[in-house]
Design a protein around this motif. Structure first.
Motif, mmCIF file in Angstrom:
data_model
loop_
_atom_site.group_PDB
_atom_site.id
_atom_site.type_symbol
_atom_site.label_atom_id
_atom_site.label_comp_id
_atom_site.label_asym_id
_atom_site.label_seq_id
_atom_site.Cartn_x
_atom_site.Cartn_y
_atom_site.Cartn_z
ATOM 1 N N ASN A 1 0.921 -1.131 0.036
ATOM 2 C CA ASN A 1 -0.009 0.180 -0.057
ATOM 3 C C ASN A 1 0.893 1.409 0.023
ATOM 4 O O ASN A 1 1.568 1.581 1.039
ATOM 5 C CB ASN A 1 -1.077 -0.107 1.266
ATOM 6 C CG ASN A 1 -1.656 1.212 1.434
ATOM 7 O OD1 ASN A 1 -1.785 2.359 0.537
ATOM 8 N ND2 ASN A 1 -2.438 1.437 2.569
ATOM 9 N N PRO A 2 1.095 1.900 -1.048
ATOM 10 C CA PRO A 2 1.962 3.233 -1.365
ATOM 11 C C PRO A 2 1.518 4.253 -0.282
ATOM 12 O O PRO A 2 2.373 5.077 0.056
ATOM 13 C CB PRO A 2 2.000 3.550 -2.560
ATOM 14 C CG PRO A 2 1.291 2.116 -3.434
ATOM 15 C CD PRO A 2 0.320 1.570 -2.287
ATOM 16 N N MET A 3 0.219 4.054 0.233
ATOM 17 C CA MET A 3 -0.260 5.421 0.861
ATOM 18 C C MET A 3 0.402 5.248 2.325
ATOM 19 O O MET A 3 0.348 6.149 3.011
ATOM 20 C CB MET A 3 -1.761 5.419 1.079
ATOM 21 C CG MET A 3 -2.230 6.143 -0.154
ATOM 22 S SD MET A 3 -3.941 6.123 -0.220
ATOM 23 C CE MET A 3 -4.484 7.109 0.999
ATOM 24 N N ILE A 4 1.107 4.103 2.689
ATOM 25 C CA ILE A 4 1.593 3.811 3.997
ATOM 26 C C ILE A 4 2.646 4.851 4.232
ATOM 27 O O ILE A 4 2.923 5.338 5.205
ATOM 28 C CB ILE A 4 2.258 2.530 4.168
ATOM 29 C CG1 ILE A 4 1.019 1.402 4.204
ATOM 30 C CG2 ILE A 4 3.261 2.292 5.208
ATOM 31 C CD1 ILE A 4 0.391 1.391 5.429
ATOM 32 N N ASP A 5 3.531 5.021 3.066
ATOM 33 C CA ASP A 5 4.604 5.855 3.302
ATOM 34 C C ASP A 5 4.160 7.413 3.063
ATOM 35 O O ASP A 5 5.226 8.481 2.822
ATOM 36 C CB ASP A 5 5.613 5.609 2.159
ATOM 37 C CG ASP A 5 6.139 4.303 2.163
ATOM 38 O OD1 ASP A 5 6.254 3.881 3.334
ATOM 39 O OD2 ASP A 5 6.175 3.388 1.267
ATOM 40 N N LEU B 1 6.655 6.611 15.540
ATOM 41 C CA LEU B 1 6.537 6.789 14.043
ATOM 42 C C LEU B 1 7.298 8.257 13.735
ATOM 43 O O LEU B 1 7.333 9.189 14.670
ATOM 44 C CB LEU B 1 5.000 7.145 13.660
ATOM 45 C CG LEU B 1 4.339 5.647 13.993
ATOM 46 C CD1 LEU B 1 2.726 5.910 13.542
ATOM 47 C CD2 LEU B 1 4.791 4.702 13.032
ATOM 48 N N PRO B 2 7.529 8.573 12.613
ATOM 49 C CA PRO B 2 8.157 9.931 12.377
ATOM 50 C C PRO B 2 7.110 11.063 12.277
ATOM 51 O O PRO B 2 5.758 10.633 12.271
ATOM 52 C CB PRO B 2 8.422 9.607 10.756
ATOM 53 C CG PRO B 2 7.773 8.525 10.327
ATOM 54 C CD PRO B 2 7.439 7.396 11.580
ATOM 55 N N VAL B 3 7.478 12.130 12.968
ATOM 56 C CA VAL B 3 6.578 13.157 12.934
ATOM 57 C C VAL B 3 7.018 14.463 12.359
ATOM 58 O O VAL B 3 8.281 14.771 12.247
ATOM 59 C CB VAL B 3 6.399 13.548 14.543
ATOM 60 C CG1 VAL B 3 5.653 12.287 15.341
ATOM 61 C CG2 VAL B 3 7.556 13.741 15.399
ATOM 62 N N ARG B 4 6.275 15.372 11.953
ATOM 63 C CA ARG B 4 6.500 16.844 11.544
ATOM 64 C C ARG B 4 5.340 17.748 12.443
ATOM 65 O O ARG B 4 4.478 17.075 12.465
ATOM 66 C CB ARG B 4 6.213 16.628 10.249
ATOM 67 C CG ARG B 4 7.285 16.176 9.212
ATOM 68 C CD ARG B 4 8.763 16.690 9.467
ATOM 69 N NE ARG B 4 9.554 16.032 8.758
ATOM 70 C CZ ARG B 4 10.368 14.891 9.114
ATOM 71 N NH1 ARG B 4 10.002 14.265 10.355
ATOM 72 N NH2 ARG B 4 11.157 14.294 8.050
ATOM 73 N N ALA B 5 5.916 18.823 12.848
ATOM 74 C CA ALA B 5 5.149 19.775 13.434
ATOM 75 C C ALA B 5 5.053 21.011 12.435
ATOM 76 O O ALA B 5 5.836 21.638 12.175
ATOM 77 C CB ALA B 5 5.553 20.139 14.757
ATOM 78 N N SER C 1 3.280 9.114 9.754
ATOM 79 C CA SER C 1 3.507 8.133 8.775
ATOM 80 C C SER C 1 3.668 6.912 9.219
ATOM 81 O O SER C 1 4.325 6.459 10.212
ATOM 82 C CB SER C 1 4.568 8.511 7.695
ATOM 83 O OG SER C 1 4.570 7.681 6.712
ATOM 84 N N LEU C 2 2.941 5.880 8.863
ATOM 85 C CA LEU C 2 2.993 4.594 9.191
ATOM 86 C C LEU C 2 4.217 3.987 8.508
ATOM 87 O O LEU C 2 4.676 2.754 9.242
ATOM 88 C CB LEU C 2 1.713 3.606 8.812
ATOM 89 C CG LEU C 2 0.374 4.202 9.507
ATOM 90 C CD1 LEU C 2 -0.569 3.193 9.169
ATOM 91 C CD2 LEU C 2 0.705 3.609 11.131
ATOM 92 N N GLY C 3 4.801 4.379 7.411
ATOM 93 C CA GLY C 3 5.992 3.958 6.653
ATOM 94 C C GLY C 3 7.161 4.631 6.935
ATOM 95 O O GLY C 3 7.426 5.214 7.973
ATOM 96 N N ALA D 1 9.501 8.923 1.570
ATOM 97 C CA ALA D 1 10.370 9.059 0.676
ATOM 98 C C ALA D 1 10.619 10.496 0.398
ATOM 99 O O ALA D 1 11.597 11.291 0.074
ATOM 100 C CB ALA D 1 10.134 8.454 -0.444
ATOM 101 N N LYS D 2 9.366 11.328 0.613
ATOM 102 C CA LYS D 2 9.532 12.592 0.489
ATOM 103 C C LYS D 2 9.158 13.479 1.710
ATOM 104 O O LYS D 2 8.540 13.022 2.654
ATOM 105 C CB LYS D 2 8.250 13.099 -0.640
ATOM 106 C CG LYS D 2 8.410 13.103 -2.086
ATOM 107 C CD LYS D 2 7.468 13.189 -3.075
ATOM 108 C CE LYS D 2 6.515 14.621 -2.602
ATOM 109 N NZ LYS D 2 5.517 14.398 -3.614
#
Lengths: 219, 281
Positions: free
Chosen positions: B4-8, B53-57, B65-67, B70-71
């Protein structure tokens, strides 16, 4: 007259709707209910210890129950909306105003649970809401058999305005109104009243508007 | 099981100012997650199996993101422009496909019928020709030169104006619209729809705005946008089929649906099919 108002609240909408139908001007003061929770802040709790909206203020009178606000506003600006001064109609109007509390506690709660993530026992709310809708449906059928189009008699009163918003917004809380033809006809009649205003989730009757173009000579 | 590409991809999961150390339990594409903040107030997102999981504020919201994205999270340069008011509109849950929530946001033709006397009014129902492209260099869907007559385009608008719009889809569940800014001609108001997919047919929507408007009280700005979005909600919950069909079948798109057609094509090209129906409808 000041209404502390939230655009998505059915209980605030009732008051806005009566003001529009009765042709009276009220001042709206928006309250940041969501996401801000402003109705739970100190200045609002000072006006209304129960921490709810609407809050209505006029000449030193503060009212915090939508049914009381409807009664006050009708008495002041549109007495016809109170119904006839007969024991029967007075009683029926009071009955539905009290009943509308059950709608807020069931359908209203289910709605803010499903929509704004507020806590609720959702199954219990939906069950109680469905029971309320069945009671309104039965009452409207009885009224129709007696030749009356509205909840308390042959014309709209604050009884209808108190019960109309939650009856239409039930699907917002996962409660279907599909099984209730009398409710759908009644809500249509309310929406057709001159001066009617909508709220999100209660759309106006577009089909009552005149066609935008010229009427063709033949089809 | 296919990948599922939407994971990333990045997804909004909370308003930064509302994060708490105890956290909020929520879902992301069927996976339970907890969204909290650390001692410094920075977001911390934990998956159901305990992994961080990775985070951004960014843009008033916490993103995760669950994955392995790449961007980097997409850029909204206007967000840092001085003088703009940033509005966290608040979450609204909708029983619909997250992709349908985005698609509805891209549509103009419904304005006179769903947002009557605000974003549109009969008889001014025509959607004039506009341009749509998938911008390969940034891999985003863009609709430009969109024009529509609006009785009350924004809280700051007085009377009817013809409003110019641009629409942008930088991520599968994000739509950004740029529209005429009544108090500041030459600039664009930015209104976004950030969508958190809880399940394929359930989402939480976090609208956010970056406006030039010094006059209107914050609560009025919030209410205006909530009113608009809640008018859409009852429509979205009744759309059939529940999942967004990516292939044409019974549906006949019109010229006004160009953005939707491009969005669906872009989703299909990337395999962004969480919330999509792959059988033609």
């Amino acid at each position: 007259m000041i209404l502390y108002d939230y655009v998505l609240s059915p209980d605030c909408y009732k008051v806005r709707l009566l003001a529009a139908l009765a042709g009276v001007k009220i001042t709206l003061r928006p309250v940041d209910f969501h996401p801000g929770g402003e109705h739970k802040t100190a200045p609002f709790l000072a006006m209304n210890p129960s921490g709810t909206i609407p809050i209505f203020e006029d000449d030193g009178v503060i009212l915090t129950e939508s049914s009381a606000i409807l009664t006050y506003l009708a008495a002041k600006a549109g007495p016809a909306w109170l119904g006839d001064d007969t024991p029967e109609m007075r009683g029926r109007v009071a009955q539905w105003l009290a009943f509308s509390q059950r709608l807020s506690a069931s359908i209203g709660k289910a709605r803010v649970h499903d929509m704004l993530n507020k806590p609720a026992d959702i199954e219990a709310c939906r069950k109680a809401g469905t029971q309320c809708l069945r009671e309104i449906e039965a009452a409207l059928v009885d009224q129709r058999l007696a030749g009356h189009d509205f909840l308390a008699g042959d014309r709209p009163t604050i009884a209808d305005l108190a019960c109309f918003p939650h009856s239409m917004l039930a699907p917002d809380g996962g409660i279907s109104v599909d099984p209730y033809p009398a409710i759908r006809l009644w809500t249509r009649r309310v929406r057709a009243l001159p001066g009617f205003i909508e709220m999100p989730g209660i759309h106006r009757l577009h089909d009552l508007k005149p066609e935008p173009g010229p009427i063709p000579e033949r089809v | 099981m296919t990948a599922n590409p939407m994971i990333d991809e990045w997804y909004p999961v909370g308003i930064l100012t509302e994060l708490s150390p105890e956290g909020r339990d929520t879902m992301l594409m069927g996976e339970p997650i907890t969204v909290a903040c650390d001692a410094a107030g920075d977001p911390v997102v934990t998956a159901g199996d305990g992994r961080s999981l990775p985070v951004r504020a960014r843009y008033g919201h916490a993103w995760t993101s669950l994955g392995t994205p790449a961007k980097e999270l997409f850029d909204i340069p206007e967000a840092d422009q001085p003088g703009r008011r940033l509005v966290d509109v608040g979450v609204v849950r909708v029983k619909c496909s997250p992709l349908r929530a985005v698609e509805n946001f891209l549509d103009i033709a419904h304005f006179p019928f769903v947002h009557t006397d605000i974003l549109g009014a009969e008889p001014n129902t025509e959607v004039q020709r506009y341009e749509v492209q998938i911008r390969e260099e940034v891999d985003e869907v863009w609709a430009t030169k969109v024009k529509f007559y609006q009785p009350q385009a924004a809280k700051s608008a007085e009377g009817g104006i013809t409003t110019d719009y641009m629409y942008r889809v930088p991520a599968p569940t994000v739509s950004i619209l740029y529209k005429t800014c009544p108090p500041r001609p030459g600039e664009w108001d930015v209104i976004t729809l950030f969508v958190q997919p809880l399940a394929e047919d359930l989402c939480e929507v976090w609208p956010w705005m970056a406006l030039f408007d010094d006059q209107t009280p914050m609560t009025d700005l919030i209410h205006f946008q909530q009113m608009i979005f809640l008018q859409d909600r009852s429509i979205l919950e009744n759309q059939l089929p529940r999942l967004l069909p990516l292939d044409p079948g019974m549906e006949i798109p019109t010229r006004a649906d160009l953005t939707s057609v491009a969005y669906r094509r872009w989703l299909k090209r990337h395999g962004f099919t969480y919330g999509a129906q792959l059988v033609a409808a």
